[in-house]
Design an enzyme around this catalytic site. Structure first.
Site, mmCIF file in Angstrom:
data_model
loop_
_atom_site.group_PDB
_atom_site.id
_atom_site.type_symbol
_atom_site.label_atom_id
_atom_site.label_comp_id
_atom_site.label_asym_id
_atom_site.label_seq_id
_atom_site.Cartn_x
_atom_site.Cartn_y
_atom_site.Cartn_z
ATOM 1 N N VAL A 1 47.578 33.784 34.973
ATOM 2 C CA VAL A 1 48.139 32.656 33.933
ATOM 3 C C VAL A 1 47.270 31.181 34.175
ATOM 4 O O VAL A 1 47.354 30.715 35.248
ATOM 5 C CB VAL A 1 49.694 32.511 34.156
ATOM 6 C CG1 VAL A 1 49.919 31.457 32.852
ATOM 7 C CG2 VAL A 1 50.179 33.723 34.066
ATOM 8 N N ALA B 1 45.523 28.798 56.640
ATOM 9 C CA ALA B 1 46.299 30.088 56.789
ATOM 10 C C ALA B 1 46.654 30.343 57.758
ATOM 11 O O ALA B 1 47.672 31.388 58.148
ATOM 12 C CB ALA B 1 45.448 31.273 56.083
ATOM 13 N N GLU C 1 34.230 35.846 24.016
ATOM 14 C CA GLU C 1 33.561 37.224 24.091
ATOM 15 C C GLU C 1 32.824 37.661 22.711
ATOM 16 O O GLU C 1 33.361 37.196 21.619
ATOM 17 C CB GLU C 1 34.871 38.113 24.479
ATOM 18 C CG GLU C 1 35.759 37.730 25.531
ATOM 19 C CD GLU C 1 34.858 38.215 26.897
ATOM 20 O OE1 GLU C 1 34.054 38.950 26.876
ATOM 21 O OE2 GLU C 1 35.699 37.647 27.761
ATOM 22 N N ARG D 1 31.466 48.734 40.031
ATOM 23 C CA ARG D 1 30.878 50.003 39.246
ATOM 24 C C ARG D 1 29.333 50.169 39.931
ATOM 25 O O ARG D 1 29.087 51.560 40.253
ATOM 26 C CB ARG D 1 30.871 49.853 37.817
ATOM 27 C CG ARG D 1 32.045 50.381 37.175
ATOM 28 C CD ARG D 1 31.870 50.385 35.727
ATOM 29 N NE ARG D 1 31.826 48.880 35.306
ATOM 30 C CZ ARG D 1 31.841 48.143 34.354
ATOM 31 N NH1 ARG D 1 32.619 49.139 33.191
ATOM 32 N NH2 ARG D 1 31.704 47.065 33.926
ATOM 33 N N VAL E 1 35.209 36.706 38.783
ATOM 34 C CA VAL E 1 36.291 36.347 39.659
ATOM 35 C C VAL E 1 35.957 36.951 40.984
ATOM 36 O O VAL E 1 36.039 36.145 42.067
ATOM 37 C CB VAL E 1 37.623 36.744 39.165
ATOM 38 C CG1 VAL E 1 38.652 36.181 40.037
ATOM 39 C CG2 VAL E 1 37.641 36.240 37.760
ATOM 40 N N LYS F 1 50.177 35.884 28.903
ATOM 41 C CA LYS F 1 50.453 34.864 29.856
ATOM 42 C C LYS F 1 51.854 34.338 29.819
ATOM 43 O O LYS F 1 52.603 33.963 30.634
ATOM 44 C CB LYS F 1 49.400 33.636 30.003
ATOM 45 C CG LYS F 1 48.102 34.272 30.217
ATOM 46 C CD LYS F 1 47.123 33.209 29.838
ATOM 47 C CE LYS F 1 45.513 33.837 30.143
ATOM 48 N NZ LYS F 1 44.531 32.760 29.626
ATOM 49 N N LYS G 1 46.245 39.565 33.884
ATOM 50 C CA LYS G 1 47.347 39.193 33.249
ATOM 51 C C LYS G 1 48.039 40.412 32.365
ATOM 52 O O LYS G 1 49.214 40.695 31.990
ATOM 53 C CB LYS G 1 47.376 38.114 32.167
ATOM 54 C CG LYS G 1 45.967 38.095 31.320
ATOM 55 C CD LYS G 1 45.068 37.076 31.544
ATOM 56 C CE LYS G 1 43.596 37.175 31.268
ATOM 57 N NZ LYS G 1 42.861 36.155 31.762
HETATM 58 N N1 LIG Z 1 36.900 35.305 34.185
HETATM 59 C C1 LIG Z 1 37.848 34.355 34.317
HETATM 60 O O1 LIG Z 1 37.653 33.335 33.926
HETATM 61 C C2 LIG Z 1 38.888 34.936 34.461
HETATM 62 C C3 LIG Z 1 40.238 33.949 34.534
HETATM 63 C C4 LIG Z 1 41.488 34.430 34.771
HETATM 64 C C5 LIG Z 1 41.737 35.754 35.093
HETATM 65 N N2 LIG Z 1 40.680 36.719 34.811
HETATM 66 C C6 LIG Z 1 40.916 38.093 35.048
HETATM 67 O O2 LIG Z 1 40.449 38.462 36.112
HETATM 68 C C7 LIG Z 1 39.921 39.737 36.090
HETATM 69 C C8 LIG Z 1 38.405 40.023 36.584
HETATM 70 O O3 LIG Z 1 37.850 39.142 35.470
HETATM 71 P P1 LIG Z 1 36.060 39.123 35.610
HETATM 72 O O4 LIG Z 1 36.105 37.877 34.447
HETATM 73 O O5 LIG Z 1 35.690 38.792 36.756
HETATM 74 O O6 LIG Z 1 35.731 40.334 34.949
HETATM 75 P P2 LIG Z 1 34.182 40.947 35.164
HETATM 76 O O7 LIG Z 1 33.085 39.807 35.346
HETATM 77 O O8 LIG Z 1 34.003 41.819 33.960
HETATM 78 O O9 LIG Z 1 34.081 41.656 36.305
HETATM 79 C C9 LIG Z 1 34.878 43.029 36.312
HETATM 80 C C10 LIG Z 1 34.552 43.820 37.505
HETATM 81 O O10 LIG Z 1 35.129 44.921 37.674
HETATM 82 C C11 LIG Z 1 34.106 46.010 37.931
HETATM 83 N N3 LIG Z 1 34.600 47.310 37.365
HETATM 84 C C12 LIG Z 1 34.822 47.742 36.033
HETATM 85 N N4 LIG Z 1 35.408 48.670 35.606
HETATM 86 C C13 LIG Z 1 35.385 49.303 37.030
HETATM 87 C C14 LIG Z 1 35.667 50.860 37.394
HETATM 88 N N5 LIG Z 1 35.995 51.585 36.545
HETATM 89 N N6 LIG Z 1 35.645 50.942 38.760
HETATM 90 C C15 LIG Z 1 35.320 49.985 39.746
HETATM 91 N N7 LIG Z 1 34.688 48.660 39.473
HETATM 92 C C16 LIG Z 1 34.799 48.170 37.916
HETATM 93 C C17 LIG Z 1 32.747 45.662 37.301
HETATM 94 O O11 LIG Z 1 31.877 46.191 38.036
HETATM 95 P P3 LIG Z 1 30.358 46.137 37.873
HETATM 96 O O12 LIG Z 1 30.076 44.463 38.080
HETATM 97 O O13 LIG Z 1 29.555 46.839 38.735
HETATM 98 O O14 LIG Z 1 29.991 46.236 36.222
HETATM 99 C C18 LIG Z 1 32.765 44.147 37.965
HETATM 100 O O15 LIG Z 1 32.479 43.874 38.808
HETATM 101 C C19 LIG Z 1 40.521 40.345 34.792
HETATM 102 O O16 LIG Z 1 41.849 40.762 34.950
HETATM 103 C C20 LIG Z 1 40.640 38.954 34.203
HETATM 104 O O17 LIG Z 1 41.629 39.112 33.036
HETATM 105 C C21 LIG Z 1 39.459 36.144 34.613
#
Ligand SMILES: NC(=O)c1ccc[n+]([C@@H]2O[C@H](COP(=O)([O-])OP(=O)(O)OC[C@H]3O[C@@H](n4cnc5c(N)ncnc54)[C@H](OP(=O)(O)O)[C@@H]3O)[C@@H](O)[C@H]2O)c1
Length: 436
Positions: free
Chosen positions: A134, A34, A192, A46, A15, A207, A107
């Site tokens: 959501v 905007a 996953e 990280r 995201v 959600k 969420k």
């Molecule tokens: N993916 C979707 O389609 C989707 C849809 C709706 C909502 N969401 C929500 O959006 C959020 C992000 O999802 P995502 O899919 O983008 O997750 P993701 O791909 O796993 O990315 C998570 C990011 O957070 C960083 N991170 C993890 N732990 C950290 C820490 N302790 N300190 C600093 N940075 C840290 C990671 O760093 P590194 O890259 O360096 O490892 C990574 O860049 C979540 O809350 C998810 O539920 C996701």
């Protein structure tokens, strides 16, 4: 030109990188809408050495995401790390504590800590926005907060987990069983490696709790959501449902009723359901999400689209940023936290519904009679009963049943009567039926 909205992004995964890409791609359009530029100034993740496909050198890098909240050159912090608690929660609190607006797609954090965060934001007059939390790209949070604001909502329900919907509709298309389809979904990236959160219904429950709070003006109550996942749905159930004119979908549903104390009670459930093929949710396939909201003046509204993925989720996050750039604050849950009603959980037993029951039974005489006797004794009226073939010797036979509409507690009682029966080789599967 007005001053830019200065943005810090924590989390540069799916995201986070989508948000950077979108702001870069649609820069001029966003500025026009905007009323001022959206400018990313700082980021955090990280691993600073990870190749992320975009040059991040224009942005300041913070090793500690919490430091984004302390920067004087930041107006809004976007939390895209994930997880209900720290470091996401610590960052959210610090951002609001330091006078920054907060946008999140998280969420789990909103379901568990949304009220406290909203109270903190409201106390400081700061925006807290979570459209992406959501149903990904579907503007359903805004839809409920603003679009249906004039209505008393009767029910909110829908398909809120793309992984489950992908698996169920893939099972429908291929005839394969759950385990095979889950493995394929994992291989294709729709599930996953640890799929528990999705397939047990927890993600949909997060959600649903958020939507129920917004739609019904209730204090968010994730702990009261009753969630059942999809792991016990078999290919045979899907085939049987098809023969009866239904498909199977994981449905999250919330509604409000007056309790015996005269006060509103909230029922929130996530369950696999049989959905009539002519219902709009029956034609929602793959990883798509859909939400139905029934307003007393609007009638039935259907929100549908991509529930996840880089582009759709970034679209929702940036929509929140546009609102903030326009100084649209608003209460995060539609009414201020102090005005949200505490709604105790409703007891579902007296609810009327029609049910699909699947029994796995030993192949011997008298089994059907035992099941139908339990139904009769519990006051359950059977609409149809199907026994699927005879098993190989020592095998099992599936008996499927659809009940007439009746009290849920009657079906529960019938299953209690059958509990421990040597005729049943597994716990019966109970799926409510959604006809309209
Ligand atoms: N993916 C979707 O389609 C989707 C849809 C709706 C909502 N969401 C929500 O959006 C959020 C992000 O999802 P995502 O899919 O983008 O997750 P993701 O791909 O796993 O990315 C998570 C990011 O957070 C960083 N991170 C993890 N732990 C950290 C820490 N302790 N300190 C600093 N940075 C840290 C990671 O760093 P590194 O890259 O360096 O490892 C990574 O860049 C979540 O809350 C998810 O539920 C996701």
């Amino acid at each position: 030109m007005a001053d830019p909205l200065r943005i810090a992004i924590a989390g540069l995964g799916t995201v986070g990188m989508g948000v950077i890409r979108l702001i870069d791609t649609n820069r001029d359009l966003l500025t026009a809408r905007a009323g001022r530029p959206l400018q990313v100034v700082a980021v955090s993740a990280r691993d600073p050495s990870r190749a992320r496909g975009i040059d991040l050198s224009p942005y300041a890098w913070e090793h500690d995401p919490g430091r984004l909240a302390a920067r004087s050159d930041v107006d809004v912090v976007v939390e895209l790390i994930g997880g209900a608690d720290d470091p996401a929660l610590a960052l959210a609190r610090a951002a609001l504590g330091n006078g920054k607006a907060l946008v999140t797609a998280n969420k789990a954090m909103i379901a568990h800590h949304g009220l406290a965060l909203a109270a903190q934001a409201e106390a400081s007059g700061l925006p807290l926005k979570f459209e992406a939390a959501v149903a990904g790209g579907i503007p359903v949070v805004k839809g409920l907060r603003e679009g249906t604001a004039a209505n008393e909502l009767q029910r909110i329900y829908g398909i809120l987990n793309g992984t489950c919907n992908y698996i169920l509709t893939a099972m429908e298309a291929s005839g394969a069983d759950f385990e095979t389809t889950l493995a394929e979904a994992q291989r294709l990236g729709y599930a996953e490696t640890d799929p528990a959160f999705d397939i047990e219904g927890t993600d949909a429950a997060h959600k649903l709790a958020i939507l129920a709070a917004i739609g019904f003006g209730a204090r968010i109550d994730f702990d009261s959501v009753r969630a059942t996942g999809i792991a016990r749905v078999r290919a045979a159930d899907i085939a049987q449902a098809d023969a009866l004119g239904f498909v199977i979908r994981l449905i999250a549903m919330a509604d409000v009723e007056r309790g015996s104390d005269g006060k509103p009670h909230l029922l929130q459930r996530v369950r696999p359901c049989l959905v009539a093929k002519n219902h709009p949710l029956a034609s929602v396939h793959g990883a798509t999400n859909a939400v139905v909201a029934e307003g007393n003046f609007s009638g039935r509204l259907l929100f549908q689209g991509a529930g996840a993925g880089q582009g759709p989720t970034a679209s929702a996050v940036v929509a929140d940023l546009i609102d903030i750039a326009r100084d649209e604050v608003g209460a995060p849950f539609s009414v201020p936290v102090t005005g949200l009603a505490p709604m105790p959980p409703a007891e579902p037993g007296h609810r009327m519904e029609s049910t699909y029951l699947r029994f796995t039974v030993a192949d011997r005489p008298g089994v059907l009679a035992e099941i139908t006797a339990a139904m009769r004794d519990a006051g359950v009226s059977i609409e149809s009963l199907i026994q699927k073939g005879r098993a190989e010797e020592g095998g099992e036979v599936l008996v499927a049943m659809v009940t007439h509409e009746g009290r849920e507690s009657c079906v529960t009682h019938a299953l209690e009567l059958l509990d421990g029966s040597e005729s049943l080789t597994a716990r019966p599967l109970v799926l409510p039926i959604l006809r309209d």
